[in-house]
Design an enzyme around this catalytic site. Structure first.
Site, PDB file in Angstrom:
ATOM      1  N   LYS A 181     -40.483  51.041 -32.560  1.00 48.86           N
ATOM      2  CA  LYS A 181     -40.899  50.658 -33.904  1.00 48.86           C
ATOM      3  C   LYS A 181     -41.774  49.413 -33.771  1.00 48.86           C
ATOM      4  CE  LYS A 181     -40.838  48.796 -38.082  1.00 48.86           C
ATOM      5  NZ  LYS A 181     -41.600  47.547 -38.338  1.00 48.86           N
ATOM      6  N   GLU A 256     -34.427  38.935 -27.958  1.00 49.77           N
ATOM      7  CA  GLU A 256     -35.287  37.816 -27.559  1.00 49.77           C
ATOM      8  C   GLU A 256     -35.838  37.236 -28.848  1.00 49.77           C
ATOM      9  OE1 GLU A 256     -38.160  35.585 -27.336  1.00 49.77           O
ATOM     10  OE2 GLU A 256     -39.368  37.246 -26.556  1.00 49.77           O
ATOM     11  N   CYS A 289     -43.730  32.637 -28.704  1.00 49.98           N
ATOM     12  CA  CYS A 289     -42.336  32.220 -28.855  1.00 49.98           C
ATOM     13  C   CYS A 289     -41.947  31.165 -27.825  1.00 49.98           C
ATOM     14  CB  CYS A 289     -41.402  33.425 -28.752  1.00 49.98           C
ATOM     15  SG  CYS A 289     -41.550  34.364 -27.217  1.00 49.98           S
ATOM     16  N   GLU A 384     -38.614  26.719 -36.154  1.00 47.92           N
ATOM     17  CA  GLU A 384     -39.791  27.330 -35.539  1.00 47.92           C
ATOM     18  C   GLU A 384     -40.882  27.556 -36.585  1.00 47.92           C
ATOM     19  OE1 GLU A 384     -40.558  30.788 -32.278  1.00 47.92           O
ATOM     20  OE2 GLU A 384     -39.421  31.390 -34.040  1.00 47.92           O
TER      21      GLU A 384
END
Length: 487
Positions: A181, A256, A289, A384
């Site tokens: 996906k 992750e 990231c 973040e």
């Protein structure tokens, strides 16, 4: 061309799902927009629970045959996929640049070659995967990796094809079938991957691709009782929903997630190197990231470091990612840009100072930004941003540097700049991170474990760790006696 085909920079891309070796259209579509200029690329089939269920059913049906396929044949097919990727590097590069706004030169020279390498690496690792037999009181132990079953792989938009194949390649090598996906903001190169895999001879149903919104089809995929592995890269809130969805079936997960990684600069570091490492964190418009977005500098060199950083940052060229001279392209989506700008505005309102940038540009571009005078417990330090926004704080002792570095809920990566080998050993041992770079950044080897600590993830992938996740490990213990001679 058909009604289900787009032409993207001269490349034909099918907009339908890929399920059971066939293209399947949905009744509804969603709009794919280029971040470069906000132009509409086209309408993409919008998956529903029905398409999600069909993809899992196709993966389940194909699993016995693919799992029973000899290792050498699976490896051959993966190498054939890699060949197909290499033949279409230019197509893949321009389509992905159009779709996600990352630099075309990076896609051509690094990202798409890495996609091919993902398949080659795990194909070769499969052929050498073994744990030597060992004895227990005369009995022989033999460890084997058995394919686990259909795997759902949910991937992000910041490096769409590379991060998809980082999961797809080991899952296929392990003998699993896959439902991929891709992120709804960047679906196009996944569709091209389906074409490449089919041309390489991957059997129907072994790789399935369902496009659409995670909020609409995510639960149908992650809660399905026939799914035996789920690997996700993305945000912490989404990971929590996936974990809850998978819990009913005890489906193993690899997650992750985000990061708020530090870059520690000690006074004994090569300052030019440290500045280069810091400016490198703006790569991909800060949409990485692993980026070390919290710069921690020893107080005695902070002023000089800031001066050199400001000079270096001023040379960054921001603009059209298709231009060879561009260093930083746009951010992915207007919604993401608003999020980035909200973080910066709230930080400035709270007393932060923008040494570099601190504002939106035209379109979906955000100026590379460095904020100082930020508190350790502030939002801008703790959360973040996922944009070209860095903060700078100072420390006076090694102890304080480590404390500040570890003082978030994340633990994905850390970067360290020092000229002292003993200090490097002491500090890296104490940093909470899945990956630590010393006097370098973003050096990645597929045989190394990759993942995060704390809220940055669950589990590790890479090398044998990937096979450990995508397989059911089995130990067979055989007695030395009890055998009949049929000679």
């Amino acid at each position: 061309m058909t009604e289900h085909t787009l032409t993207v920079a001269g490349v034909a891309v099918d907009t339908r799902h890929w399920i059971g070796g066939e293209r399947i259209a949905s009744a509804e579509t969603f709009t794919d927009v280029s971040p470069i200029d906000g132009s509409v690329i086209g309408e993409i089939s919008r998956g529903t629970e029905a398409e999600a269920a069909a993809a899992v059913a196709a993966a389940k049906a194909a699993f016995p045959g693919w799992a029973a396929t000899p290792r050498a044949e699976r490896a051959r097919v993966l190498h054939a996929i890699a060949d197909g990727v290499e033949k279409r590097i230019e197509d893949l590069a321009i389509v992905e640049t159009t779709d996600n706004g990352a630099l075309l030169r990076s896609h051509r020279r690094g990202v798409m070659p890495r996609v091919a390498h993902n398949f080659r690496f795990f194909a070769d690792w499969l052929l050498n995967l073994e744990h030597g037999d060992f004895e227990t009181r005369g009995h022989t132990n033999h460890v084997s990796w058995d394919p686990a079953g259909p795997s759902v792989l949910i991937t992000p938009w910041n490096a769409p094809l590379m991060l998809s194949t980082w999961k797809v390649a080991p899952a296929l090598a392990a003998g699993n079938t896959v439902v991929l996906k891709p992120a709804e903001w960047t679906p196009l190169t996944a569709s091209l991957l389906a074409d490449i895999a089919a041309e390489a001879g991957l059997p129907a149903g072994v790789l399935n691709i369902v496009q659409g919104y995670g909020s609409e089809i995510g639960d149908a995929l992650t809660s399905h009782p026939d799914v035996r592995r789920i690997s996700f890269t993305g945000s912490v809130p989404t990971a929590k929903r996936i974990t809850a969805s998978a819990a009913a079936n005890l489906t193993p997960l690899s997650l992750e997630l985000g990061g708020k990684s530090p870059l520690l600069v000690f006074a004994d570091a090569d300052l030019d190197l440290a500045v280069d490492l810091a400016v490198e964190q703006y790569d991909n418009a800060g949409q990485v990231c692993l980026a070390a977005t919290r710069i921690l500098v020893e107080e005695s060199v902070a002023e000089e470091f800031t001066r050199r950083f400001t000079e270096k940052a001023a040379t960054i060229v921001q603009g059209d990612p298709r231009d060879e001279a561009t260093d930083i392209g746009p951010n992915i989506h207007e919604r993401q840009l608003e999020k980035i700008d909200g973080f910066v505005r709230r930080a400035l309102d709270a007393g932060a100072r923008a040494v570099v940038g601190g504002r939106r540009g035209e379109g979906q571009y955000y100026a590379p930004t460095l904020l100082t005078d930020v508190a350790q417990d502030s939002e801008i330090v703790q959360e973040e941003v996922f944009g070209p926004v860095l903060t700078l704080q100072t420390f006076t002792t090694e102890e304080e540097a480590v404390r500040l570095a570890n003082d978030t809920r994340f633990g994905l990566a850390a970067t360290l700049a020092t000229g002292d080998r003993d200090r490097a050993a002491r500090v890296t041992e104490r940093l909470v991170a899945g990956t630590v770079w010393v006097n370098c950044f973003f050096v990645r080897d597929l045989q190394a474990p990759f993942g995060g600590s704390r809220h940055s993830g669950v589990g590790r992938e890479g090398g044998t760790w990937s096979f450990d996740f995508y397989c059911d490990l089995k130990n067979t213990v055989t007695a030395p006696k009890g055998w009949k001679d049929h000679g």
